[in-house]
Design a protein around this motif. Sequence first.
Motif, short mmCIF file in Angstrom:
data_model
loop_
_atom_site.label_atom_id
_atom_site.label_comp_id
_atom_site.label_asym_id
_atom_site.label_seq_id
_atom_site.Cartn_x
_atom_site.Cartn_y
_atom_site.Cartn_z
N SER A 25 51.16 3.19 -19.21
CA SER A 25 51.00 3.70 -17.85
C SER A 25 51.98 3.63 -16.17
CB SER A 25 49.87 2.35 -17.20
OG SER A 25 49.89 1.84 -16.98
N PRO A 26 52.31 4.96 -15.44
CA PRO A 26 52.88 4.64 -14.57
C PRO A 26 52.87 3.49 -13.57
CG PRO A 26 51.54 7.24 -15.68
CD PRO A 26 50.46 5.64 -16.11
N GLY A 27 51.37 3.19 -13.82
CA GLY A 27 51.39 1.99 -12.02
C GLY A 27 51.64 1.23 -12.80
N ALA A 28 53.00 0.78 -14.31
CA ALA A 28 52.96 -0.29 -14.85
C ALA A 28 54.18 -1.09 -13.69
CB ALA A 28 53.61 0.09 -16.64
N PRO A 29 53.66 -2.60 -13.16
CA PRO A 29 54.40 -3.39 -12.79
C PRO A 29 56.29 -3.08 -13.27
CG PRO A 29 52.93 -4.81 -13.19
CD PRO A 29 52.90 -3.30 -14.11
N VAL A 30 57.32 -3.21 -12.63
CA VAL A 30 58.27 -2.93 -12.33
C VAL A 30 59.03 -4.43 -13.69
CG1 VAL A 30 59.13 -3.81 -10.32
CG2 VAL A 30 60.57 -2.22 -11.70
N LEU A 31 58.54 -5.31 -13.40
CA LEU A 31 58.94 -6.45 -13.67
C LEU A 31 58.49 -6.14 -15.42
CD1 LEU A 31 58.14 -9.28 -11.50
CD2 LEU A 31 60.49 -8.36 -12.21
N LEU A 32 57.83 -5.18 -15.90
CA LEU A 32 57.17 -5.17 -17.44
C LEU A 32 58.10 -3.85 -17.74
CD1 LEU A 32 55.83 -5.43 -19.04
CD2 LEU A 32 53.41 -4.09 -18.30
N ALA A 33 57.49 -2.94 -16.63
CA ALA A 33 58.58 -1.79 -17.64
C ALA A 33 60.56 -1.85 -17.28
CB ALA A 33 57.89 -0.66 -16.29
N GLY A 34 60.93 -2.29 -15.98
CA GLY A 34 61.63 -2.26 -16.19
C GLY A 34 62.44 -1.44 -15.15
N THR A 35 63.82 -1.67 -14.86
CA THR A 35 64.45 0.03 -14.36
C THR A 35 64.63 1.47 -15.09
OG1 THR A 35 66.45 -0.73 -14.53
CG2 THR A 35 65.33 -1.36 -12.83
N GLY A 36 64.61 1.24 -15.97
CA GLY A 36 64.48 2.53 -17.38
C GLY A 36 66.64 2.53 -17.11
N LYS A 37 67.02 1.66 -17.20
CA LYS A 37 67.98 1.43 -16.65
C LYS A 37 68.38 0.37 -17.79
CE LYS A 37 69.30 2.01 -12.99
NZ LYS A 37 70.03 2.07 -11.72
N ASP A 38 69.10 0.20 -18.45
CA ASP A 38 70.07 -0.90 -19.05
C ASP A 38 71.89 -1.33 -19.43
OD1 ASP A 38 70.08 -3.48 -21.31
OD2 ASP A 38 70.76 -2.13 -22.73
N GLN A 39 72.51 -1.05 -17.29
CA GLN A 39 73.52 -1.43 -17.25
C GLN A 39 73.92 -2.03 -16.56
OE1 GLN A 39 76.05 0.82 -18.08
NE2 GLN A 39 77.60 -0.66 -16.39
N ALA A 40 73.00 -3.27 -15.95
CA ALA A 40 73.03 -4.48 -15.37
C ALA A 40 72.18 -5.60 -15.70
CB ALA A 40 72.97 -4.51 -13.27
N HIS A 41 72.89 -6.68 -15.59
CA HIS A 41 72.27 -8.00 -16.40
C HIS A 41 72.89 -8.87 -15.98
CE1 HIS A 41 71.28 -6.18 -20.66
NE2 HIS A 41 72.07 -4.87 -20.16
N LEU A 42 71.73 -9.95 -15.17
CA LEU A 42 71.76 -11.19 -14.58
C LEU A 42 71.70 -11.71 -16.11
CD1 LEU A 42 72.05 -12.88 -12.76
CD2 LEU A 42 69.56 -12.13 -11.79
N LEU A 43 72.58 -13.40 -16.22
CA LEU A 43 72.20 -14.34 -16.83
C LEU A 43 71.97 -15.57 -15.84
CD1 LEU A 43 75.61 -13.86 -19.66
CD2 LEU A 43 73.07 -12.71 -19.42
N LEU A 44 70.75 -16.18 -16.47
CA LEU A 44 70.67 -17.03 -15.42
C LEU A 44 70.83 -18.17 -16.40
CD1 LEU A 44 68.62 -18.27 -13.75
CD2 LEU A 44 66.59 -18.15 -14.61
#
Length: 292
Positions: A63-82
Amino acid sequence: MASLKDMRVRIASTKATQKITKAMQMVAASKLRRAQTAAEAARPYAEKMDAVISNIATSAAGSPGAPVLLAGTGKDQAHLLLVCTGERGLSGAFNSSIVRLARERALTLINQGKEVKFFCVGRKGFEQLRRTFEKQIIENVELRSVRQLGFVNAEDIANKVIARFNNGEFDVCTLFYSRFKSVISQVPTAQQVIPLVVEAPSANAGPATSYEYEPEEDEILDTLLPRNLAVQIFRALLENNASFYGAQMSAMDNATRNAGDMIRKQTLIYNRTRQAMITKELIEIISGAEAI
């Protein structure tokens, strides 16, 4: 060859070390039971939370209103390793195995042209990672002063991660920790937590149950996704805690055994050297008496 005095000092020093490692083993064993119980108790809640969110997210993901924590930013460039490790050492390969897994993932991403950042939880992971990735470490949280881990500690870390995500500092976040299996087995684990990975239903699961939600799925997920991140981090911290004491108990047991073997060898060498010196002195006395 070392003198008898030096040998006695060495044996006494090894015995003192053996007492320390034995005491540390007993302390780790006493703390392990509580830590293991807490880790095992957190698993069903974390797994059920993940299952509930996956169920809701299946219908909301597109859905267009899906939360960004679920849908993501649409990119896969910057990764955070916790990367979650312990605050103390003397636990065998517990800390280094988690760091090794994170380092391998980081090098793979860098070779692919990705940007890598580290969020360290625990002093030992920070100390090991800064040797190679000092400039990529954006934050370090130490829990050394925390006597008993609580959900509030995980929630604080989750809030910091989400704030950085909302600021556009990374696209993907992966959580690294050690899953506790037994005293002699702890499994380094990598789990992607942002964006949330929604598992497809199993083919043998049968027809999916249809639910109606009030409010809508997107609104529910806006609340559940941040809490789920905190839950997964809390679970990782508890798993790490149990893994640490299991690894420390095993490491101190091995150290105690090795100290015992060393004491036996040193004592044997000491006795042989002492006997040889006594024999030499007797020979000298007898030879002197015969000369007279």
